[in-house]
Design a protein around this motif. Structure first.
Motif, mmCIF file in Angstrom:
data_model
loop_
_atom_site.group_PDB
_atom_site.id
_atom_site.type_symbol
_atom_site.label_atom_id
_atom_site.label_comp_id
_atom_site.label_asym_id
_atom_site.label_seq_id
_atom_site.Cartn_x
_atom_site.Cartn_y
_atom_site.Cartn_z
ATOM 1 N N ILE A 39 -108.226 26.287 25.049
ATOM 2 C CA ILE A 39 -107.661 25.484 24.376
ATOM 3 C C ILE A 39 -106.342 25.231 25.026
ATOM 4 O O ILE A 39 -106.011 24.166 25.453
ATOM 5 C CB ILE A 39 -107.395 25.408 22.867
ATOM 6 N N VAL A 40 -105.732 26.209 25.567
ATOM 7 C CA VAL A 40 -104.538 26.300 26.403
ATOM 8 C C VAL A 40 -104.655 25.483 27.614
ATOM 9 O O VAL A 40 -103.792 24.546 28.014
ATOM 10 C CB VAL A 40 -103.731 27.765 26.492
ATOM 11 N N GLU A 41 -105.968 26.093 28.142
ATOM 12 C CA GLU A 41 -105.983 25.411 29.681
ATOM 13 C C GLU A 41 -106.646 24.023 29.658
ATOM 14 O O GLU A 41 -106.147 23.120 30.227
ATOM 15 C CB GLU A 41 -107.502 26.392 30.332
ATOM 16 N N TYR A 42 -107.053 23.552 28.270
ATOM 17 C CA TYR A 42 -107.412 22.241 28.221
ATOM 18 C C TYR A 42 -106.416 21.145 27.863
ATOM 19 O O TYR A 42 -106.039 20.474 28.671
ATOM 20 C CB TYR A 42 -108.331 22.052 27.023
ATOM 21 N N GLU A 43 -105.345 21.820 26.847
ATOM 22 C CA GLU A 43 -104.299 21.006 26.827
ATOM 23 C C GLU A 43 -103.136 20.935 27.928
ATOM 24 O O GLU A 43 -102.808 19.857 28.241
ATOM 25 C CB GLU A 43 -103.331 21.990 25.638
ATOM 26 N N ARG A 44 -103.154 22.107 29.008
ATOM 27 C CA ARG A 44 -102.251 21.566 29.892
ATOM 28 C C ARG A 44 -102.970 20.919 31.009
ATOM 29 O O ARG A 44 -102.236 20.103 31.720
ATOM 30 C CB ARG A 44 -102.207 23.259 30.528
ATOM 31 N N LYS A 45 -104.177 20.992 31.196
ATOM 32 C CA LYS A 45 -104.651 19.853 31.950
ATOM 33 C C LYS A 45 -104.765 18.475 31.606
ATOM 34 O O LYS A 45 -104.257 17.678 32.412
ATOM 35 C CB LYS A 45 -106.177 20.280 32.327
ATOM 36 N N LEU A 46 -104.504 18.470 30.328
ATOM 37 C CA LEU A 46 -104.649 16.894 29.844
ATOM 38 C C LEU A 46 -103.300 16.195 30.054
ATOM 39 O O LEU A 46 -103.226 15.396 30.461
ATOM 40 C CB LEU A 46 -105.093 17.150 28.211
ATOM 41 N N ARG A 47 -102.199 17.178 29.722
ATOM 42 C CA ARG A 47 -100.957 16.868 29.971
ATOM 43 C C ARG A 47 -100.657 16.462 31.637
ATOM 44 O O ARG A 47 -99.959 15.458 31.995
ATOM 45 C CB ARG A 47 -99.922 17.930 29.633
ATOM 46 N N LYS A 48 -101.264 17.408 32.572
ATOM 47 C CA LYS A 48 -100.978 16.937 33.920
ATOM 48 C C LYS A 48 -101.706 15.502 33.993
ATOM 49 O O LYS A 48 -101.204 15.112 35.039
ATOM 50 C CB LYS A 48 -101.510 18.277 34.608
ATOM 51 N N ARG A 49 -103.046 15.535 33.676
ATOM 52 C CA ARG A 49 -103.582 14.141 33.951
ATOM 53 C C ARG A 49 -102.793 13.102 33.344
ATOM 54 O O ARG A 49 -102.742 11.994 34.085
ATOM 55 C CB ARG A 49 -105.032 14.386 33.232
ATOM 56 N N SER B 157 -96.319 14.749 14.153
ATOM 57 C CA SER B 157 -97.424 14.154 13.621
ATOM 58 C C SER B 157 -98.075 13.103 14.762
ATOM 59 O O SER B 157 -99.163 13.117 15.120
ATOM 60 C CB SER B 157 -97.132 13.628 12.444
ATOM 61 N N ARG B 158 -97.166 12.396 15.345
ATOM 62 C CA ARG B 158 -97.650 11.284 16.104
ATOM 63 C C ARG B 158 -98.023 11.827 17.446
ATOM 64 O O ARG B 158 -99.073 11.267 17.981
ATOM 65 C CB ARG B 158 -96.306 10.324 16.575
ATOM 66 N N LEU B 159 -97.500 12.941 17.984
ATOM 67 C CA LEU B 159 -98.030 13.352 19.037
ATOM 68 C C LEU B 159 -99.468 14.224 18.886
ATOM 69 O O LEU B 159 -100.387 14.039 19.664
ATOM 70 C CB LEU B 159 -96.912 14.670 19.906
ATOM 71 N N HIS B 160 -99.464 14.895 17.711
ATOM 72 C CA HIS B 160 -100.896 15.390 17.103
ATOM 73 C C HIS B 160 -101.835 14.231 17.199
ATOM 74 O O HIS B 160 -102.855 14.416 17.947
ATOM 75 C CB HIS B 160 -100.698 16.214 16.028
ATOM 76 N N ARG B 161 -101.552 13.131 16.714
ATOM 77 C CA ARG B 161 -102.427 12.093 16.595
ATOM 78 C C ARG B 161 -102.928 11.502 17.948
ATOM 79 O O ARG B 161 -104.237 11.255 18.280
ATOM 80 C CB ARG B 161 -101.827 10.884 15.635
ATOM 81 N N ALA B 162 -101.763 11.192 18.668
ATOM 82 C CA ALA B 162 -102.272 10.684 20.163
ATOM 83 C C ALA B 162 -103.116 11.625 20.946
ATOM 84 O O ALA B 162 -104.067 11.230 21.651
ATOM 85 C CB ALA B 162 -100.905 10.462 20.807
ATOM 86 N N ARG B 163 -102.830 12.968 20.862
ATOM 87 C CA ARG B 163 -103.539 13.906 21.550
ATOM 88 C C ARG B 163 -105.070 13.975 20.994
ATOM 89 O O ARG B 163 -105.933 13.967 22.138
ATOM 90 C CB ARG B 163 -102.794 15.407 21.666
ATOM 91 N N SER B 164 -105.052 13.757 19.691
ATOM 92 C CA SER B 164 -106.555 13.982 19.155
ATOM 93 C C SER B 164 -107.188 12.588 19.570
ATOM 94 O O SER B 164 -108.491 12.818 20.065
ATOM 95 C CB SER B 164 -106.270 13.828 17.701
ATOM 96 N N ILE B 165 -106.581 11.390 19.597
ATOM 97 C CA ILE B 165 -107.376 10.340 20.253
ATOM 98 C C ILE B 165 -107.551 10.375 21.445
ATOM 99 O O ILE B 165 -108.949 10.023 21.816
ATOM 100 C CB ILE B 165 -106.431 9.013 19.932
ATOM 101 N N LEU B 166 -106.913 10.757 22.405
ATOM 102 C CA LEU B 166 -107.276 11.126 23.607
ATOM 103 C C LEU B 166 -108.413 12.248 24.010
ATOM 104 O O LEU B 166 -109.376 11.907 24.549
ATOM 105 C CB LEU B 166 -106.158 11.565 24.403
ATOM 106 N N ALA B 167 -108.462 12.928 23.201
ATOM 107 C CA ALA B 167 -109.369 14.247 23.212
ATOM 108 C C ALA B 167 -110.820 13.470 22.700
ATOM 109 O O ALA B 167 -111.787 13.731 23.286
ATOM 110 C CB ALA B 167 -109.283 15.221 22.223
ATOM 111 N N GLU B 168 -110.643 12.474 21.581
ATOM 112 C CA GLU B 168 -111.830 11.859 21.307
ATOM 113 C C GLU B 168 -112.572 11.125 22.471
ATOM 114 O O GLU B 168 -113.752 11.107 22.732
ATOM 115 C CB GLU B 168 -111.575 11.177 19.851
#
Lengths: 307, 182
Positions: A39-49, B157-168
């Motif tokens: 998850i850590v790796e994923y989150e860091r990649k996502l932020r970079k992208r 909360s906003r950041l959590h939601r935004a990241r979750s939406i991107l993840a989806e």
């Protein structure tokens, strides 16, 4: 620890937002659950992208903007007043000179001022200090204050609500009076306050600090001008209502009160909150004397739903 | 802070300020005007600027946001009818559901940019702003909370939601295109 709390912990770990103790907690979690390191790796990649995508789309300010701003800044004198073409007249400003030598009059003035301040403190001229419980000493207090502000916004029409739609609940096909409200995957029991003289006017998604999803349901007095706000909060277990003051009443569930900053909520000094386990309810009433009946009605309907 | 020093420090961040202005107003000319207004206001208030460890950039962002919200009233969240409320499927991943894209360690990141861009554009403005201040400008939660003038919990909360939406969105993308590197 709940999965959602772990997810949040990991995200904050990635963001460098944890203190030493929390970092140790996260590291321990990774030792116990090495699969979560991905998850850590994923989150860091996502932020970079995210950064790369946005910067590629808008890499820099347009050429010449900095020069234009520099030119505008140069038009300003040291004090920052804007000099425009129409303001050609100049004003001579002679600062008033203040003499504050150690003469008897000044010493007397200082002594008198000190006496006034001490007297003000001793005799409470400044009034009661703001209740510290409303200044965010706990997450729950902060959340409650947010609920109070939102109630005022809706009650004063700063945030208008639409009239209630009469279509039934899509989850169970009941007509008009919904049996439940769906918040994500959670089913929230019907809240019907007609027995205590309030009708449902509408609802909206809202933001309560420290909560991932929350809805604001708004009720209006059928014969009167009072309002009730019910915030239905699905949190991640971070809100600890025990921080509030126990609400002494005959209501079925353990209930707490959070006192508000009176400068914000004139005459509506508290938010009352309780939990049904998965969901927390934060309630604010315009007519304070109705609070207990409203709370009891909500809690009773929850109990009925659970049966 | 001396005027020369202020100007030098502030103008170093013009790209970031402009980028954020573009996100707010979505038009190059308006963004330029907004940035210019931001710098003029910042200059007027420069004597009040105090360094709190984050540099001058968060302060400039705050002025930018205030200027923007002064120009156009902040769009109020519109209430939804009971019908919509019942039928509403929350756009974010639920807290107790693992974010779907977290299972996509093998996602081919070289092919996701357009989807990420579209997902960011599709976010509610308050989510997008927080996401960009965090993801692009690298600000801390506390700094973003000060800029947006909301509690830090709201930012989280906003950041959590935004990241979750991107993840989806990324999970859907991978499913649609089979774009995984494994």
């Amino acid at each position: 620890m709940k999965r959602s709390s772990i997810n949040n912990l990991i995200r904050q770990y990635c963001d460098g937002e944890l203190n030493d103790e929390q970092i140790a907690q996260a590291e321990q979690h990774f030792q116990d659950h090495p699969e979560d390191r991905a998850i850590v790796e994923y989150e860091r990649k996502l932020r970079k992208r995210i950064e790369a995508v946005v910067k590629a789309d808008c890499p820099s300010a347009p050429a010449g903007l900095a020069d234009k701003i520099n030119a505008e800044l140069a038009k300003h004198d040291v004090s920052g007043d804007i000099e425009t073409e129409t303001e050609t007249q100049t004003y001579a400003y002679t600062p008033k000179s203040w003499s504050f030598g150690p003469n008897k009059a000044n010493v007397f003035a200082i002594a008198a001022s000190l006496l006034l301040v001490v007297g003000a403190v001793l005799f409470g001229i400044f009034g009661r200090p703001i209740d510290s419980r409303s200044t965010g000493i706990s997450q729950a207090a902060e959340a409650a204050e947010s609920v109070g502000r939102e109630h005022i916004n809706v009650a004063s029409n700063k945030t208008p609500l639409e009239e209630m739609n009469t279509k039934g609940c899509t989850s169970c096909n009941s007509i008009l009076s919904a049996c439940c409200i769906q918040i994500g995957t959670s089913k929230i029991p019907e809240i019907n306050l007609t027995s205590v003289g309030y009708e449902f006017k509408g609802g909206m998604e809202c933001e309560v600090p420290y909560c991932e999803s929350s809805y604001h349901l708004f009720f209006r007095q059928i014969k009167g001008r009072g309002y009730v706000s019910v915030h239905i909060v699905k949190d991640e277990g971070t809100l600890n209502l025990d921080d509030g003051v126990p609400y002494e009443s005959k209501t079925p569930r353990k209930t707490y009160r959070f006192f508000m900053n009176k400068e914000i909520v004139h005459g509506r000094p508290s938010v009352v909150a309780f939990s049904d386990g998965e969901v927390k309810y934060m309630v604010m009433t315009c007519i304070v004397s109705d609070t207990e009946r409203v709370i009891a009605s909500i809690q009773t309907s929850i109990v009925d739903q659970e049966r | 802070m001396q005027r020369e020093e202020f100007e030098k420090l502030a103008l170093e961040h013009i790209d970031s300020v402009y980028r954020m202005a573009m996100q707010l107003v979505k038009h190059p000319d308006e963004a330029s005007d907004l940035v210019q207004e931001t710098y003029l206001k910042a200059l007027r208030a420069s004597e009040r600027f105090e360094e709190h460890g984050g540099g001058i950039r968060p302060w400039l962002f705050k002025i930018l946001h205030n200027s923007f919200y002064t120009r156009v009233s902040k769009a109020k969240r519109q209430p939804i009818s009971v019908d919509e409320l019942h039928g509403a499927v929350d756009e974010s991943a639920r807290p107790d559901e693992p974010a779907p894209a977290w299972n996509l360690n093998s996602l081919d990141w070289e092919h996701v940019d357009e989807r990420i861009k579209a997902a960011i554009e599709g976010l509610r403005p308050e989510y997008r702003t927080v996401l960009l201040l965090w993801g692009v400008e690298g600000l801390k939660y506390r700094e973003i909370a000060e800029i947006e003038a909301v509690p830090i919990g709201t930012i989280m909360s906003r950041l959590h939601r935004a990241r979750s939406i991107l993840a989806e969105q990324l999970a859907e993308f991978a499913e649609e295109t089979g774009h995984t590197s494994s």
